[in-house]
Design a protein around this motif. Sequence first.
Motif, PDB file in Angstrom:
ATOM      1  N   ALA A  93       0.831  -1.203   0.000  1.00  0.00           N
ATOM      2  CA  ALA A  93       0.000   0.000   0.000  1.00  0.00           C
ATOM      3  C   ALA A  93       0.866   1.254   0.000  1.00  0.00           C
ATOM      4  CB  ALA A  93      -0.923   0.006   1.217  1.00  0.00           C
ATOM      5  N   LEU A  94       0.252   2.356  -0.399  1.00  0.00           N
ATOM      6  CA  LEU A  94       0.941   3.641  -0.493  1.00  0.00           C
ATOM      7  C   LEU A  94       0.180   4.702   0.286  1.00  0.00           C
ATOM      8  CD1 LEU A  94       2.997   5.668  -1.846  1.00  0.00           C
ATOM      9  CD2 LEU A  94       1.319   5.856  -3.710  1.00  0.00           C
ATOM     10  N   ILE A  95       0.931   5.479   1.080  1.00  0.00           N
ATOM     11  CA  ILE A  95       0.402   6.722   1.648  1.00  0.00           C
ATOM     12  C   ILE A  95       1.089   7.848   0.885  1.00  0.00           C
ATOM     13  CG2 ILE A  95       0.061   8.140   3.691  1.00  0.00           C
ATOM     14  CD1 ILE A  95       0.539   5.660   5.399  1.00  0.00           C
ATOM     15  N   PRO A  96       0.401   8.514  -0.036  1.00  0.00           N
ATOM     16  CA  PRO A  96       1.057   9.528  -0.880  1.00  0.00           C
ATOM     17  C   PRO A  96       1.287  10.833  -0.138  1.00  0.00           C
ATOM     18  CG  PRO A  96      -1.239   9.330  -1.467  1.00  0.00           C
ATOM     19  CD  PRO A  96      -0.991   8.287  -0.417  1.00  0.00           C
ATOM     20  N   GLN A  97       2.071  11.693  -0.757  1.00  0.00           N
ATOM     21  CA  GLN A  97       2.482  12.956  -0.140  1.00  0.00           C
ATOM     22  C   GLN A  97       1.363  13.989  -0.122  1.00  0.00           C
ATOM     23  OE1 GLN A  97       5.974  14.609  -1.935  1.00  0.00           O
ATOM     24  NE2 GLN A  97       5.986  16.416  -0.672  1.00  0.00           N
ATOM     25  N   THR A 182       3.771  13.655   5.808  1.00  0.00           N
ATOM     26  CA  THR A 182       3.561  14.752   6.752  1.00  0.00           C
ATOM     27  C   THR A 182       4.096  16.085   6.245  1.00  0.00           C
ATOM     28  OG1 THR A 182       5.670  14.282   7.879  1.00  0.00           O
ATOM     29  CG2 THR A 182       3.709  13.160   8.709  1.00  0.00           C
ATOM     30  N   THR A 183       4.592  16.137   5.013  1.00  0.00           N
ATOM     31  CA  THR A 183       5.259  17.331   4.506  1.00  0.00           C
ATOM     32  C   THR A 183       4.355  18.562   4.500  1.00  0.00           C
ATOM     33  OG1 THR A 183       6.783  16.042   3.149  1.00  0.00           O
ATOM     34  CG2 THR A 183       6.423  18.329   2.508  1.00  0.00           C
ATOM     35  N   VAL A 189      -0.485  18.626  13.666  1.00  0.00           N
ATOM     36  CA  VAL A 189      -1.127  17.568  12.885  1.00  0.00           C
ATOM     37  C   VAL A 189      -0.097  16.517  12.477  1.00  0.00           C
ATOM     38  CG1 VAL A 189      -2.440  17.056  10.802  1.00  0.00           C
ATOM     39  CG2 VAL A 189      -2.905  19.158  12.077  1.00  0.00           C
ATOM     40  N   GLN A 190       1.114  16.956  12.177  1.00  0.00           N
ATOM     41  CA  GLN A 190       2.176  16.030  11.826  1.00  0.00           C
ATOM     42  C   GLN A 190       2.391  15.009  12.935  1.00  0.00           C
ATOM     43  OE1 GLN A 190       6.712  16.764  12.022  1.00  0.00           O
ATOM     44  NE2 GLN A 190       6.178  17.295   9.911  1.00  0.00           N
ATOM     45  N   THR A 212      11.263  10.411   3.651  1.00  0.00           N
ATOM     46  CA  THR A 212      11.187  11.744   4.229  1.00  0.00           C
ATOM     47  C   THR A 212      12.532  12.447   4.093  1.00  0.00           C
ATOM     48  OG1 THR A 212      10.683  13.002   6.254  1.00  0.00           O
ATOM     49  CG2 THR A 212      11.813  10.901   6.538  1.00  0.00           C
ATOM     50  N   HIS A 213      12.499  13.774   4.179  1.00  0.00           N
ATOM     51  CA  HIS A 213      13.734  14.554   4.265  1.00  0.00           C
ATOM     52  C   HIS A 213      13.926  15.087   5.679  1.00  0.00           C
ATOM     53  CE1 HIS A 213      10.551  17.524   3.486  1.00  0.00           C
ATOM     54  NE2 HIS A 213      11.258  18.308   4.268  1.00  0.00           N
TER      55      HIS A 213
END
Length: 295
Positions: A93-97, A182-183, A189-190, A212-213
Amino acid sequence: MTAVLSVQGLHVAIGEGSGSANVLRGVSLELEPGEVRGLVGESGAGKSMLGRAVLGLLPANAIIAAGKISFEGRDLVAMPEPERRSLLGRRIALIPQDPMTSLNPVKRVGGQIAILLRHHLALSKRDALARAVDLLAEVAIREPRRVLELYPHELSGGMRQRVLIAMAFACDPSLVIADEPTTALDVTVQRQVLQLVERLRQRHGAAVLFVTHDLGVVAKICRTMTVLHAGRVLEEGETADVLTRPRHPYTRALLAATPRADRPAEALRPVPPALIDSLWAEAHRLDRLTATAPS
């Protein structure tokens, strides 16, 4: 124990002939069941491209030039496309940005969750909508029945991201790729989203590749981490070890460039340009060696 995800010597190139460019250069990593691994590096390091390669969603002009991607012991690269697609959304599965562009703006939230459940779990429309209510409640969305009837633009950014997290875990996947989820969120909220992902990971026993960065995010949620630059793995290991005893100069430079709440007066130190130049020179040298190596 079989790794959930095993990437071995992965090379990905974009373009053709003399105009091609390498974006991943011999990347190798593994995720064990239940492991959360951070994939970190600055923009352009190849983090999202690695996630796309695992998902089979590379751009049309990109190719896997060499290497292997295995999911639960099965070779994803050699797998027939219909079989591979059947895994997406269910086992992987994917959680997109960006939740705003990832959700269909002209369909209600409930319908978008329901179609996923009906496709992968063969539920009736009624059962899928009932399950959608439970999923929204699981990600702490208030009044889930009402939210099912709303369109994405009627939700806040945090709520839209919660919907996507609910969809990612809806079919009890073995692997979740979280692509900087979370960007676009504020700090409060993050934190809530990170806690939610960790709670669902524990409940479902999924492995998570967290792109993530943000080294602060990695410190909060990831047990292990991999540092990328120019499509190469420069360092990896237990998160606590890498963050407290970094071995590679690039990792040390990233840590030095990260603002510290406990040292507000400390001047920021950008990554030295000379270091970046040397890393790119090494990457291009490896490209030349790869191009001239016998096939």
